[in-house]
Design a protein around this motif. Sequence first.
Motif, PDB file in Angstrom:
ATOM      1  N   LYS A   1       2.789  -6.463   9.027  1.00  0.00           N
ATOM      2  CA  LYS A   1       2.518  -5.066   8.703  1.00  0.00           C
ATOM      3  C   LYS A   1       2.746  -4.243   9.962  1.00  0.00           C
ATOM      4  O   LYS A   1       1.978  -4.330  10.911  1.00  0.00           O
ATOM      5  CB  LYS A   1       1.070  -4.914   8.210  1.00  0.00           C
ATOM      6  CG  LYS A   1       0.691  -3.477   7.891  1.00  0.00           C
ATOM      7  CD  LYS A   1       1.528  -2.913   6.747  1.00  0.00           C
ATOM      8  CE  LYS A   1       1.103  -1.490   6.400  1.00  0.00           C
ATOM      9  NZ  LYS A   1       1.939  -0.911   5.331  1.00  0.00           N
ATOM     10  N   ASP A   2       3.831  -3.471   9.973  1.00  0.00           N
ATOM     11  CA  ASP A   2       4.166  -2.604  11.114  1.00  0.00           C
ATOM     12  C   ASP A   2       4.040  -3.373  12.432  1.00  0.00           C
ATOM     13  O   ASP A   2       3.405  -2.909  13.379  1.00  0.00           O
ATOM     14  CB  ASP A   2       3.261  -1.372  11.132  1.00  0.00           C
ATOM     15  CG  ASP A   2       3.459  -0.503   9.899  1.00  0.00           C
ATOM     16  OD1 ASP A   2       4.616  -0.348   9.485  1.00  0.00           O
ATOM     17  OD2 ASP A   2       2.463   0.016   9.364  1.00  0.00           O
TER      18      ASP A   2
ATOM     19  N   ASP B   1      -4.153  -0.491   1.668  1.00  0.00           N
ATOM     20  CA  ASP B   1      -3.156  -0.729   2.704  1.00  0.00           C
ATOM     21  C   ASP B   1      -3.660  -0.157   4.031  1.00  0.00           C
ATOM     22  O   ASP B   1      -4.721   0.480   4.081  1.00  0.00           O
ATOM     23  CB  ASP B   1      -1.813  -0.090   2.323  1.00  0.00           C
ATOM     24  CG  ASP B   1      -0.637  -0.729   3.053  1.00  0.00           C
ATOM     25  OD1 ASP B   1      -0.872  -1.667   3.847  1.00  0.00           O
ATOM     26  OD2 ASP B   1       0.504  -0.296   2.846  1.00  0.00           O
ATOM     27  N   GLU B   2      -2.874  -0.395   5.058  1.00  0.00           N
ATOM     28  CA  GLU B   2      -3.241   0.047   6.403  1.00  0.00           C
ATOM     29  C   GLU B   2      -1.986   0.465   7.155  1.00  0.00           C
ATOM     30  O   GLU B   2      -0.928  -0.151   7.018  1.00  0.00           O
ATOM     31  CB  GLU B   2      -3.935  -1.102   7.147  1.00  0.00           C
ATOM     32  CG  GLU B   2      -4.288  -0.796   8.589  1.00  0.00           C
ATOM     33  CD  GLU B   2      -4.984  -1.966   9.274  1.00  0.00           C
ATOM     34  OE1 GLU B   2      -5.258  -1.867  10.487  1.00  0.00           O
ATOM     35  OE2 GLU B   2      -5.242  -2.974   8.585  1.00  0.00           O
ATOM     36  N   ILE B   3      -2.122   1.523   7.947  1.00  0.00           N
ATOM     37  CA  ILE B   3      -1.042   1.968   8.838  1.00  0.00           C
ATOM     38  C   ILE B   3      -1.577   1.780  10.247  1.00  0.00           C
ATOM     39  O   ILE B   3      -2.363   2.600  10.739  1.00  0.00           O
ATOM     40  CB  ILE B   3      -0.658   3.447   8.573  1.00  0.00           C
ATOM     41  CG1 ILE B   3      -0.379   3.670   7.085  1.00  0.00           C
ATOM     42  CG2 ILE B   3       0.554   3.832   9.415  1.00  0.00           C
ATOM     43  CD1 ILE B   3      -0.195   5.122   6.708  1.00  0.00           C
TER      44      ILE B   3
ATOM     45  N   CYS C   1      -7.438   8.968   8.045  1.00  0.00           N
ATOM     46  CA  CYS C   1      -6.752   8.865   9.342  1.00  0.00           C
ATOM     47  C   CYS C   1      -7.738   9.189  10.463  1.00  0.00           C
ATOM     48  O   CYS C   1      -8.526  10.130  10.359  1.00  0.00           O
ATOM     49  CB  CYS C   1      -5.571   9.832   9.380  1.00  0.00           C
ATOM     50  SG  CYS C   1      -4.665   9.841  10.946  1.00  0.00           S
TER      51      CYS C   1
ATOM     52  N   THR D   1       1.673   0.212  -1.206  1.00  0.00           N
ATOM     53  CA  THR D   1       2.204   0.103   0.151  1.00  0.00           C
ATOM     54  C   THR D   1       2.405   1.499   0.728  1.00  0.00           C
ATOM     55  O   THR D   1       2.974   2.377   0.069  1.00  0.00           O
ATOM     56  CB  THR D   1       3.550  -0.646   0.161  1.00  0.00           C
ATOM     57  OG1 THR D   1       3.376  -1.932  -0.422  1.00  0.00           O
ATOM     58  CG2 THR D   1       4.059  -0.812   1.588  1.00  0.00           C
ATOM     59  N   TYR D   2       1.926   1.686   1.963  1.00  0.00           N
ATOM     60  CA  TYR D   2       2.018   2.991   2.608  1.00  0.00           C
ATOM     61  C   TYR D   2       2.553   2.814   4.036  1.00  0.00           C
ATOM     62  O   TYR D   2       2.408   1.751   4.642  1.00  0.00           O
ATOM     63  CB  TYR D   2       0.646   3.677   2.657  1.00  0.00           C
ATOM     64  CG  TYR D   2       0.118   4.058   1.284  1.00  0.00           C
ATOM     65  CD1 TYR D   2       0.334   5.331   0.772  1.00  0.00           C
ATOM     66  CD2 TYR D   2      -0.577   3.134   0.506  1.00  0.00           C
ATOM     67  CE1 TYR D   2      -0.137   5.678  -0.489  1.00  0.00           C
ATOM     68  CE2 TYR D   2      -1.041   3.462  -0.732  1.00  0.00           C
ATOM     69  CZ  TYR D   2      -0.823   4.746  -1.242  1.00  0.00           C
ATOM     70  OH  TYR D   2      -1.293   5.086  -2.481  1.00  0.00           O
ATOM     71  N   GLY D   3       3.151   3.890   4.556  1.00  0.00           N
ATOM     72  CA  GLY D   3       3.713   3.845   5.895  1.00  0.00           C
ATOM     73  C   GLY D   3       3.407   5.105   6.668  1.00  0.00           C
ATOM     74  O   GLY D   3       2.686   6.008   6.205  1.00  0.00           O
ATOM     75  N   VAL D   4       4.004   5.207   7.863  1.00  0.00           N
ATOM     76  CA  VAL D   4       3.751   6.344   8.754  1.00  0.00           C
ATOM     77  C   VAL D   4       4.130   7.653   8.092  1.00  0.00           C
ATOM     78  O   VAL D   4       3.494   8.696   8.315  1.00  0.00           O
ATOM     79  CB  VAL D   4       4.527   6.146  10.081  1.00  0.00           C
ATOM     80  CG1 VAL D   4       4.403   7.377  10.978  1.00  0.00           C
ATOM     81  CG2 VAL D   4       4.027   4.919  10.825  1.00  0.00           C
TER      82      VAL D   4
ATOM     83  N   GLU E   1       1.458   9.748   6.533  1.00  0.00           N
ATOM     84  CA  GLU E   1       0.514  10.480   7.380  1.00  0.00           C
ATOM     85  C   GLU E   1       1.013  11.920   7.559  1.00  0.00           C
ATOM     86  O   GLU E   1       1.408  12.338   8.643  1.00  0.00           O
ATOM     87  CB  GLU E   1       0.364   9.797   8.744  1.00  0.00           C
ATOM     88  CG  GLU E   1      -0.393   8.490   8.702  1.00  0.00           C
ATOM     89  CD  GLU E   1      -0.546   7.863  10.080  1.00  0.00           C
ATOM     90  OE1 GLU E   1      -1.517   7.117  10.287  1.00  0.00           O
ATOM     91  OE2 GLU E   1       0.319   8.107  10.952  1.00  0.00           O
TER      92      GLU E   1
END
Length: 928
Positions: free
Chosen positions: A233-234, A471-473, A497, A556-559, A562
């Motif tokens: 993950k990232d 999910d987590e960023i 955030c 699923t999440y990403g930057v 934000e």
Amino acid sequence: MARQQHVMNFNILKELFAGFIRTRGIGRHFRRLVLLDSLTRTDVSREVPPALSQTLIAAALCDPDELLNRLNSSLHGLSEVQADKARERFGPNEVDQEKPLPWWRHLWHCYKTPFDLLLTLLATISYVTDDMKATLVIGSMVVLSVMIRFWQESKSNRAADKLKAMVSNTATVIRHDLAEDAQEDARRYFDVQIHPKAPSKLEVAIKLLVPGDIVVLSAGDMIPADSRVLSAKDLFVSQAAMTGESLPVEKFAAQKSSDTANPLELENILFMGTNVVSGSATAVVVATGNRTYFGALAQRVTSTDRAPTQFQAGVNKVAWLLIRFMFVMTPLVLFINGFTKGDWTEAFLFAMSIAVGLTPEMLPMIVTSTLAKGAVILSRQKVIVKRLDAIQNFGAMDVLCTDKTGTLTQDKIFLAHHTDVWGMESDDVLESAYLNSYYQTGLKNLLDVAVLEHAEVHQELNPALNFRKVDEIPFDFNRRRMSVVVAEHEAHHMLICKGAVEEVLDACSRVRHGEVDELLTPELLARVRAVTAGLNADGLRVVAVASKELPPTHETYGVADESELTLIGYVAFLDPPKESTAPALKALAAHGVSVKVLTGDNELVTAKICREVGLEADRVLLGSEIERMCDTELSRAVDTLSVFAKLTPAHKERVVRLLKANGHVVGFMGDGINDAPALRTADIGISVDTAVDIAKEAADIILLEKSLMVLEEGVIEGRKTFANMLKYIKMTASSNFGNVFSVLIASAFIPFLPMLPMHLLVQNLLYDISQIAIPFDNVDEELVKDPQRWNPGDIGRFMLFFGPVSSVFDITTYLVMWFVFGANTAEQQTLFQSGWFIEGLMTQTLVVHMIRTQKIPFIQSRPGAALLMTTSLIMALGVFIPMGPFAHYFKLQALPLIYFPILITILLAYMVLTQQMKRYYTRRFGWQ
């Protein structure tokens, strides 16, 4: 009844099969070793072997299930039994580039110095010429010198190994019970359900890892072995140690390209020795120890000589200064004695003896034992020295760069306030911050710990029942924020955030005002910054909290998600200064060490803390300003300013590099991932035992207590260590020069040798023994006040200044022996040589006490008990040899008693003149 009997029989059968399958699981483990051996076996040579590259490429392209099957592992990891068996097969996960030498090779290294080889040559010549006494004495000197060095270095290495063993790195590994293999087969073959124990995460020493282990990685972890990513993950990994790339590389669970020939370009392979910058992952270990890519590179590197460190270069310059002096003076002695005496064989032996007397043969032993003693003393003061040479850099350090949190301030962070956007207390903000810290899987810092200590929030929210993590960023040092996405009763998704104020504001378009969300206008933005500035001015660390509701349509999440956030408030933390910080800074300043604060924190908080502890903080240089400055401008700024805030890892490294370019010896103290580049760049990297793995690996010295007061004690000990080393060099240089000058004069005017080669060798041996205790000598307080560095030019000047002082009294002794005692013919040369033997040894031994301090010896500065004992013993032995029953063995004879009052007068005059010369030298050039 029949049904009950049937159930009982089935249960018995189930247990029998379970026992059989347990045995089968163990047998399968041994088959695994054969498969694994074919997967990971490589014969590491001086180059990275092609087989290793092929192995890594095959692991990258292999289907994860197939790879796990070949390794006989699973997502549940290995059992302890399996790991132990594999370790027996593959050995510990260690690269043996630092493997200690066998004793016989170590002994050879101690012997094969130019000085000992020269002594051996002299002993051989003496044996060939039937001079057995000289052979015995010279041979004893070689054996004693080599054995002392061998014993001391062995002891030092053992001490250093014990200190290194105190610093251990671990990896998070998934392990399961061996019976799970049987449980899986029971379900597969017999449809028998046995409830297994859940796999557990264990912290295991890196050296205990084996191929097939499943490791869990997060930001700050060092990659413990060559591994294949199973999930990520990232995940960003710094491969600078392998490739020289300055930017981290993103890693994935799958390899996109199948035609990659270079293993370093593989997108799903992690290499031992690199480190995780951000994100998280699970990976399976493919290769360990010397079978890794790093292990192969390390073996190639160790096949070549290591470049000398700055400390070693300084020692070598001093040693070669003395050796060059020997190369000039020895031929002069040879030709003068050959032409004046006519006996070229005796002249050659005498010249060789002069060469031996001029060689600093005890320098390696003195340096090693002094450094080892310093390391042991520092260990008692909670300082672990990973590299002995770093002790001298410790003493030479004149600039210390350090972070703020935990060094100037307490390690304990307190959550002081949880407020809304306008500074009013808000429980909603605390709950959001709690969910963010609770669900994040990355590196939890002290701020997260402070939030999670609010147990009442956990009881009220009950995350396990009411929320589900979606999910987590993860956090990274560019965004300086991280987010989690949670589902509350599956009704909607909430992105929460948390991070640095400015970086969170960059992602916000609205602010929460009571129950209403308003657009973030420039006027509101100014009010927000005024509120956070007020909190910062009170010495609080402010973290912004923002959120956004999302439809439950994605998992699923990403930057990119934000964005368009709503700022809901802040959590503010208090990290008060340590009570010991201000006194420690004053103590460091008193010892010539200026402290500069390099932090990624807010400039207002940093300035307030610095002022409270007594550091000048009227001007704080920010990272954004550093970006716009050229090296010339920044080079001037780093010398004049003391506080630098909002720095990235690259900024810290640049500041340290320019300080070094300005001529400073720079220490850097840090414990975070972002400190690793600066730790490597500094002359001496200092970390703490609680630091992340990569920071501890980059450091030269590790503190068991993160305190500047402990550091100040280490600086003092480093300077004591250096001062004692410098004493030996000054004593040897000045004494040797004086002896040779005296020999040249005597050789030119006396019709016989002023000393036999054996006399010079015995005298040199006794003088060396008298100096063995120098590492344990006391050091004057004046010598530890200022930083100290190697300066061969000063040592050469010192040698030329003080060497002739002893020659004055050697010549006086010549005149006394010639005119007072009538030792002026070849028949009386033994009497002459006995008189000079005693006087020469006495002045050589007294020089130890005269030059060990700029003060009056024995009165203003007392030597250590061990040094006083060894020098007294050698002086007594020097008188006993000519006066005792064994004088004839050394070709010496007893002296008349009237000689000794004259000797005492000569020695007193020598001490008085030397003291006067010390005063003049100190006034003109300084002592050290």
